[in-house]
Write an enzyme that holds these catalytic residues in place. Structure first.
Site, PDB file in Angstrom:
ATOM      1  N   ARG A   1       0.813  -1.209   0.000  1.00  0.00           N
ATOM      2  CA  ARG A   1       0.000   0.000   0.000  1.00  0.00           C
ATOM      3  C   ARG A   1       0.852   1.268   0.000  1.00  0.00           C
ATOM      4  O   ARG A   1       0.413   2.319  -0.480  1.00  0.00           O
ATOM      5  CB  ARG A   1      -0.959   0.000   1.200  1.00  0.00           C
ATOM      6  CG  ARG A   1      -2.143  -0.942   1.014  1.00  0.00           C
ATOM      7  CD  ARG A   1      -3.217  -0.693   2.044  1.00  0.00           C
ATOM      8  NE  ARG A   1      -2.795  -1.018   3.396  1.00  0.00           N
ATOM      9  CZ  ARG A   1      -2.828  -2.240   3.920  1.00  0.00           C
ATOM     10  NH1 ARG A   1      -3.257  -3.254   3.202  1.00  0.00           N
ATOM     11  NH2 ARG A   1      -2.435  -2.453   5.158  1.00  0.00           N
TER      12      ARG A   1
ATOM     13  N   TYR B   1       0.237   4.487  -2.311  1.00  0.00           N
ATOM     14  CA  TYR B   1       0.099   5.854  -1.817  1.00  0.00           C
ATOM     15  C   TYR B   1       1.067   6.797  -2.528  1.00  0.00           C
ATOM     16  O   TYR B   1       0.718   7.944  -2.850  1.00  0.00           O
ATOM     17  CB  TYR B   1       0.340   5.910  -0.312  1.00  0.00           C
ATOM     18  CG  TYR B   1      -0.619   5.071   0.507  1.00  0.00           C
ATOM     19  CD1 TYR B   1      -1.889   4.761   0.044  1.00  0.00           C
ATOM     20  CD2 TYR B   1      -0.239   4.572   1.762  1.00  0.00           C
ATOM     21  CE1 TYR B   1      -2.762   3.999   0.786  1.00  0.00           C
ATOM     22  CE2 TYR B   1      -1.113   3.808   2.517  1.00  0.00           C
ATOM     23  CZ  TYR B   1      -2.366   3.517   2.026  1.00  0.00           C
ATOM     24  OH  TYR B   1      -3.223   2.744   2.768  1.00  0.00           O
TER      25      TYR B   1
ATOM     26  N   TYR C   1     -12.652   9.918   1.035  1.00  0.00           N
ATOM     27  CA  TYR C   1     -13.699   9.329   1.863  1.00  0.00           C
ATOM     28  C   TYR C   1     -13.607   9.808   3.303  1.00  0.00           C
ATOM     29  O   TYR C   1     -12.530   9.826   3.896  1.00  0.00           O
ATOM     30  CB  TYR C   1     -13.521   7.819   1.781  1.00  0.00           C
ATOM     31  CG  TYR C   1     -14.530   6.956   2.477  1.00  0.00           C
ATOM     32  CD1 TYR C   1     -15.880   7.042   2.183  1.00  0.00           C
ATOM     33  CD2 TYR C   1     -14.104   5.996   3.406  1.00  0.00           C
ATOM     34  CE1 TYR C   1     -16.795   6.204   2.811  1.00  0.00           C
ATOM     35  CE2 TYR C   1     -15.005   5.154   4.027  1.00  0.00           C
ATOM     36  CZ  TYR C   1     -16.353   5.261   3.726  1.00  0.00           C
ATOM     37  OH  TYR C   1     -17.256   4.427   4.347  1.00  0.00           O
TER      38      TYR C   1
END
Length: 256
Positions: free
Chosen positions: A66, A70, A92
């Protein structure tokens, strides 16, 4: 300041209900909007406000670290800022809560002389307080990311609420999966049992993302945590199991 700019805004948790007027205005007036949201309906709604959108979720991949994802998201946003465009990142919930990309992108953009800042959104934490009827000012709340809670020694106050975020990946430290296994999550159960009793109650919480949905609030026994259905966005809330102890020094008295 140079011509390009970056504003990272929060979409809130619920589609069509949580976006603030100022955040919506930035989305509508942007040259390009980078969208990173959990629900397809939220993405479709943002696209209806500005047709020139880029879905940052496409950078994710099964088994992909991840942190690499990013970094790619950040670079994609900054590339458009460097071209002199008015860039908005729509994230979000709250763009500064459990969101590395907005913080990184804003910091880099500022260091390069561009106008860059963040606007808040309604977070899962805000929804949690409302849905579960918790006032953090009454008894206090301790908030930790689940894997950080596992890694570090914490002095947990059992007279206050303990809120653990991202329990869906607890026990997995690869940063390459979206949910951990029951066996991996048992590490969290075991650590909690060094503080609480197996029969002490906890709540698995998930905020509603559509107006027609109900929030999730499943009461479980702490000792059975790893055996329950836990999603990537699940949050664990453990209510107080003891009473606050009066400090030996009475700070309520005035001083001369």
């Amino acid at each position: 300041m140079q011509q390009g700019s970056l504003v990272c805004v929060g979409t809130g948790m619920m589609v069509g209900a949580h976006l603030s007027p100022i955040c919506q205005s930035h989305i509508e007036q942007a040259d390009v909007v980078f969208v990173c949201v959990a629900e397809h309906y939220m993405e479709a709604w943002i696209t209806s406000l500005n047709k020139n959108t880029v879905n940052l979720q496409t950078f994710y991949g099964e088994g992909k670290d991840r942190h690499d994802t990013y970094a790619q998201m950040t670079s994609a946003m900054l590339e458009r800022v460097e071209k002199g465009e008015k860039v908005v990142g729509a994230f979000y919930g709250h763009p500064g809560v459990f969101a590395k990309v907005p913080h990184d992108a804003i910091a880099i953009a500022k260091s390069r002389g561009f106008d860059a800042y963040m606007l808040p959104g309604i977070s899962a934490e805000s929804c949690l307080y409302a849905d579960l009827g918790i006032d953090p000012g009454a008894l206090g709340c301790q908030h930790y990311e689940a894997n950080q809670f596992l890694l570090y020694k914490r002095e947990v106050d059992t007279a206050a609420y303990l809120v653990l975020w991202q329990v869906g990946v607890a026990g997995d430290f690869s940063s390459a999966v979206f949910t951990s296994s029951s066996l991996q999550r048992k590490k969290l159960t075991d650590k909690l049992l060094s503080i609480y009793q197996a029969n002490d109650s906890a709540i698995l919480y998930e905020a509603a993302t559509l107006p027609i949905d109900e929030f999730r609030a499943t009461t479980i026994a702490i000792g059975e945590l790893h055996n329950h259905e836990i999603n990537q966005h699940s949050t664990l809330v453990i209510p107080p199991v003891s009473k606050p102890v009066i400090d030996d020094v009475d700070y309520s008295k005035g001083t001369n």
